[in-house]
Design an enzyme around this catalytic site. Structure first.
Site, PDB file in Angstrom:
ATOM      1  N   VAL A  71       0.860  -1.179   0.000  1.00 17.28           N
ATOM      2  CA  VAL A  71       0.000   0.000   0.000  1.00 17.28           C
ATOM      3  C   VAL A  71       0.902   1.237   0.000  1.00 17.28           C
ATOM      4  O   VAL A  71       1.833   1.327   0.792  1.00 17.28           O
ATOM      5  CB  VAL A  71      -0.923   0.038   1.251  1.00 17.28           C
TER       6      VAL A  71
ATOM      7  N   ASP B  14      -9.957  -3.199   4.786  1.00 12.78           N
ATOM      8  CA  ASP B  14      -9.617  -4.587   4.478  1.00 12.78           C
ATOM      9  C   ASP B  14     -10.825  -5.522   4.431  1.00 12.78           C
ATOM     10  O   ASP B  14     -11.123  -6.252   5.380  1.00 12.78           O
ATOM     11  CB  ASP B  14      -8.572  -5.123   5.468  1.00 12.78           C
TER      12      ASP B  14
ATOM     13  N   LYS C 152     -10.662  -6.419  13.527  1.00  6.33           N
ATOM     14  CA  LYS C 152      -9.623  -6.328  14.554  1.00  6.33           C
ATOM     15  C   LYS C 152      -9.061  -4.909  14.514  1.00  6.33           C
ATOM     16  O   LYS C 152      -9.233  -4.203  13.507  1.00  6.33           O
ATOM     17  CB  LYS C 152      -8.515  -7.350  14.289  1.00  6.33           C
TER      18      LYS C 152
ATOM     19  N   ASP D   3     -12.972 -10.464   9.606  1.00  8.47           N
ATOM     20  CA  ASP D   3     -11.645 -10.227  10.182  1.00  8.47           C
ATOM     21  C   ASP D   3     -11.591  -8.849  10.855  1.00  8.47           C
ATOM     22  O   ASP D   3     -10.661  -8.077  10.628  1.00  8.47           O
ATOM     23  CB  ASP D   3     -10.569 -10.349   9.096  1.00  8.47           C
TER      24      ASP D   3
ATOM     25  N   THR E  80      -8.469 -13.853  12.760  1.00 11.49           N
ATOM     26  CA  THR E  80      -7.194 -13.705  13.457  1.00 11.49           C
ATOM     27  C   THR E  80      -7.395 -14.187  14.893  1.00 11.49           C
ATOM     28  O   THR E  80      -8.431 -13.869  15.509  1.00 11.49           O
ATOM     29  CB  THR E  80      -6.766 -12.219  13.438  1.00 11.49           C
TER      30      THR E  80
ATOM     31  N   ASP F 161     -16.676  13.139 -19.666  1.00  5.19           N
ATOM     32  CA  ASP F 161     -16.178  13.094 -21.052  1.00  5.19           C
ATOM     33  C   ASP F 161     -15.141  11.969 -21.135  1.00  5.19           C
ATOM     34  O   ASP F 161     -13.952  12.199 -21.262  1.00  5.19           O
ATOM     35  CB  ASP F 161     -15.543  14.454 -21.381  1.00  5.19           C
TER      36      ASP F 161
ATOM     37  N   ASN G  34      -7.480  -3.470  11.477  1.00  5.42           N
ATOM     38  CA  ASN G  34      -8.308  -3.161  10.313  1.00  5.42           C
ATOM     39  C   ASN G  34      -9.266  -2.007  10.568  1.00  5.42           C
ATOM     40  O   ASN G  34     -10.226  -1.807   9.824  1.00  5.42           O
ATOM     41  CB  ASN G  34      -9.105  -4.400   9.877  1.00  5.42           C
TER      42      ASN G  34
HETATM   43  O1  3AM Z   1       1.453  -2.499   7.389  1.00  8.59           O
HETATM   44  P1  3AM Z   1       0.679  -1.826   8.480  1.00  8.59           P
HETATM   45  O2  3AM Z   1      -0.081  -2.767   9.363  1.00  8.59           O
HETATM   46  O3  3AM Z   1       1.435  -0.756   9.203  1.00  8.59           O
HETATM   47  O4  3AM Z   1      -2.877   0.088   8.083  1.00  8.59           O
HETATM   48  C1  3AM Z   1      -2.646  -0.597   6.876  1.00  8.59           C
HETATM   49  C2  3AM Z   1      -1.480  -1.544   6.949  1.00  8.59           C
HETATM   50  O5  3AM Z   1      -0.457  -0.949   7.717  1.00  8.59           O
HETATM   51  C3  3AM Z   1      -2.226   0.360   5.785  1.00  8.59           C
HETATM   52  O6  3AM Z   1      -1.474  -0.407   4.885  1.00  8.59           O
HETATM   53  C4  3AM Z   1      -0.991  -1.589   5.524  1.00  8.59           C
HETATM   54  C5  3AM Z   1      -1.419  -2.812   4.763  1.00  8.59           C
HETATM   55  O7  3AM Z   1      -2.796  -2.971   4.760  1.00  8.59           O
HETATM   56  N1  3AM Z   1      -3.377   0.882   5.078  1.00  8.59           N
HETATM   57  C6  3AM Z   1      -4.241   0.146   4.351  1.00  8.59           C
HETATM   58  N2  3AM Z   1      -5.199   0.964   3.842  1.00  8.59           N
HETATM   59  C7  3AM Z   1      -4.921   2.219   4.252  1.00  8.59           C
HETATM   60  C8  3AM Z   1      -5.570   3.493   4.063  1.00  8.59           C
HETATM   61  N3  3AM Z   1      -6.685   3.599   3.348  1.00  8.59           N
HETATM   62  C9  3AM Z   1      -3.759   2.173   5.035  1.00  8.59           C
HETATM   63  N4  3AM Z   1      -3.252   3.267   5.592  1.00  8.59           N
HETATM   64  C10 3AM Z   1      -3.916   4.438   5.372  1.00  8.59           C
HETATM   65  N5  3AM Z   1      -5.033   4.567   4.635  1.00  8.59           N
END
Ligand code: 3AM
Length: 499
Positions: free
Chosen positions: A64, A195, A176, A174, A214, A440, A179
């Site tokens: 990400v 997630d 937690k 999931d 989890t 457009d 998430n």
């Molecule tokens: O790898 P960590 O656990 O630090 O919190 C999410 C996770 O962080 C972050 O990306 C990692 C993998 O999922 N994340 C996911 N979506 C996000 C969003 N919309 C995000 N952080 C900020 N905004």
């Protein structure tokens, strides 16, 4: 291609206008506008539209990153998934598309918003809003444990998202604190569920059998592979327990040890910490951690819980926010379908969280049962406090006609934001130019009837002439299409009429 015919303008060519007998003839009024229409599956390169920045996380799926949306300067989160990682495994692939589809349709203040979805040769990129406050998990660690009020406010937001999902037959599986992300660093920030990679659309008459989740948060019936949507409530119970005490109810040195405790379902609310926690909070936890899913409280019931309601009660000054929004709601007029569609696009894709923060609080105050949408009854309750019942009913019907653009019978979150946001904030040069580019879609500099049909057609409107009628309403120079000046003039007239 413009809207012309031998007898006059505004008719699609024959081949396009192939009305079969089974097709219902729709009018313009039948076109349903929905925020999900604008969550496009784009085939171009993500790099053409985003400046890719810092990596914020990674996992088995890919990573990400923060991306800056070039057209608007907004920061967004881009989850990139290597196609190879899911192409072999059909279940993984199906899960991935379920996630995208569910997020596309979700319109709730506590569910991460999906903006766009790109596919190139090697990757899928899911573009969502960027939640800069980080995970609830880190917030708990930083704050050790929370006051009952803070915990209740977070829990109400989580339950509201869960109630909305369950109502739409979506189970997350999931939930937690990792998430649950926070919108910003404010002392009591807005929370959003992210997630949806393990979520599913469930059939209420059948139990699910696949094991997801989890260790700390998984429900015992999921371990037995025989469960329904109530497994999410169990996870909420675990989260609430942690928010209040700083410790998980089921613990162990290894996942196996934790799962053994979960299987037994025995937990304790004794010890020094728990002596300071109210009976009301403990009662709600015990109803969420009821071992038998049939007896376990539902998300909607939990939202009505006394402890939750008392701790989430807003101050009279906060309650006055809806009154200002209610005036806007009453005054909302977008006579033309296209104006409605453009406002929906801007409200769902371009308004920043800061712009809509107060409105989202107003939405929450109006949404008395916390299910993430405003019903006629909820509106009536508020308006009948301001005027007689008959006048209030009339007002509510008028509002529903104007604002409920997708005809769901409720005012959805985006519909509310669209109707109550200050028109000057929504309708500016930058937003209009960004919106025009989406309408457009072939980049010709003009919006054609076909482009409108492709964008808005999923909501109805099989009768081809109506797309031309939409154009006609706006087409000042009579060339059968809408150029940027006509587009801007159409929207600016809204600002004038709302002054
Ligand atoms: O790898 P960590 O656990 O630090 O919190 C999410 C996770 O962080 C972050 O990306 C990692 C993998 O999922 N994340 C996911 N979506 C996000 C969003 N919309 C995000 N952080 C900020 N905004």
């Amino acid at each position: 291609m413009g809207c012309f015919s031998s007898s006059g303008r505004h008719t699609l060519p024959k081949s396009e206008a192939s009305n079969t007998p089974s097709q219902v003839v729709h009018t313009k009024e039948d076109i349903k506008i929905d925020a999900s229409m604008f969550v496009g599956h784009r085939s171009g390169q993500v790099l053409e539209h985003y400046k890719i920045g810092q990596k914020i996380g990674s996992g088995a799926f890919g990573c990400v990153r923060i991306g800056t949306h070039i057209a608007t300067g907004q920061k967004r989160a881009i989850k990139t998934i290597h196609k190879e990682s899911i192409s072999e495994d059909l279940t993984e692939r199906a899960k991935f598309f379920t996630e995208v589809d569910i997020l596309r349709r979700a319109d709730h203040p506590n569910i991460v918003k999906l903006y766009e979805f790109y596919e190139d040769e090697k990757y899928f990129h899911i573009v969502t809003e960027f939640l800069q406050g980080g995970e609830l998990f880190d917030y708990i660690i930083k704050n050790k444990m929370l006051s009952e009020r803070a915990a209740a406010i977070f829990m109400r937001q989580i339950l509201s998202a869960v109630a909305y999902c369950h109502l739409n037959n979506i189970v997350h599986r999931d939930l937690k604190p990792e998430n649950l992300l926070l919108e910003n660093d404010a002392p009591q920030p807005n929370l959003k569920v992210i997630d949806f990679g393990t979520c599913a659309i469930f059939d209420p008459s059948r139990h699910m059998t696949k094991k997801y989740g989890t260790a700390y948060y998984i429900a015992p019936e999921v371990l037995r592979k025989d469960y329904d949507e109530k497994c999410d409530i169990w996870s909420c119970g675990v989260i609430l327990y942690i928010l209040l005490s700083g410790k998980p109810p089921f613990y162990g040195r290894t996942d196996r040890d934790i799962l053994k405790m979960v299987e037994k379902g025995e937990y304790s609310m004794r010890g020094t910490i728990w002596t300071t926690i109210s009976q009301g909070a403990k009662h709600l936890i015990s109803r969420m951690l009821d071992y038998n899913p049939k007896n376990r409280i539902s998300a909607r019931e939990a939202l009505m819980d006394d402890w939750l309601a008392q701790n989430c009660a807003v101050s009279p000054s906060a309650q006055s926010i809806p009154l200002a929004s209610l005036d806007n709601l009453k005054a909302f007029r977008a006579e033309q379908k296209l104006q409605h569609a453009v406002l929906t696009f801007i409200a769902s894709q371009l308004l920043q969280n800061e712009d809509s923060k107060q409105l989202s609080e107003a939405f929450r105050n109006l949404d008395k049962n916390g299910d993430g949408k405003i019903s006629r009854e909820e509106l009536l309750e508020v308006y009948s406090g301001m005027m007689g019942l008959e006048a209030a009913s009339e007002e509510v019907e008028k509002i529903m006609r104007q604002v409920d653009a997708n005809g769901s019978g409720y005012i959805d979150y985006t519909e509310f934001i669209m109707a109550t946001a200050q028109k000057e904030k929504m309708i500016n040069q930058m937003n209009l130019e960004a919106a025009f580019k989406v309408f457009d879609s072939d980049g010709s500099g003009k919006i054609s009837a076909q482009e409108l049909k492709a964008l808005l057609g999923s909501g109805g409107g099989e009768n081809e002439t109506i797309w031309c009628e939409l154009i006609k309403d706006v087409d000042q120079n009579g060339d059968g299409e809408i150029d940027i000046n006509e587009f801007k003039a159409m929207m600016m007239s809204l600002v004038e009429s709302h002054k």
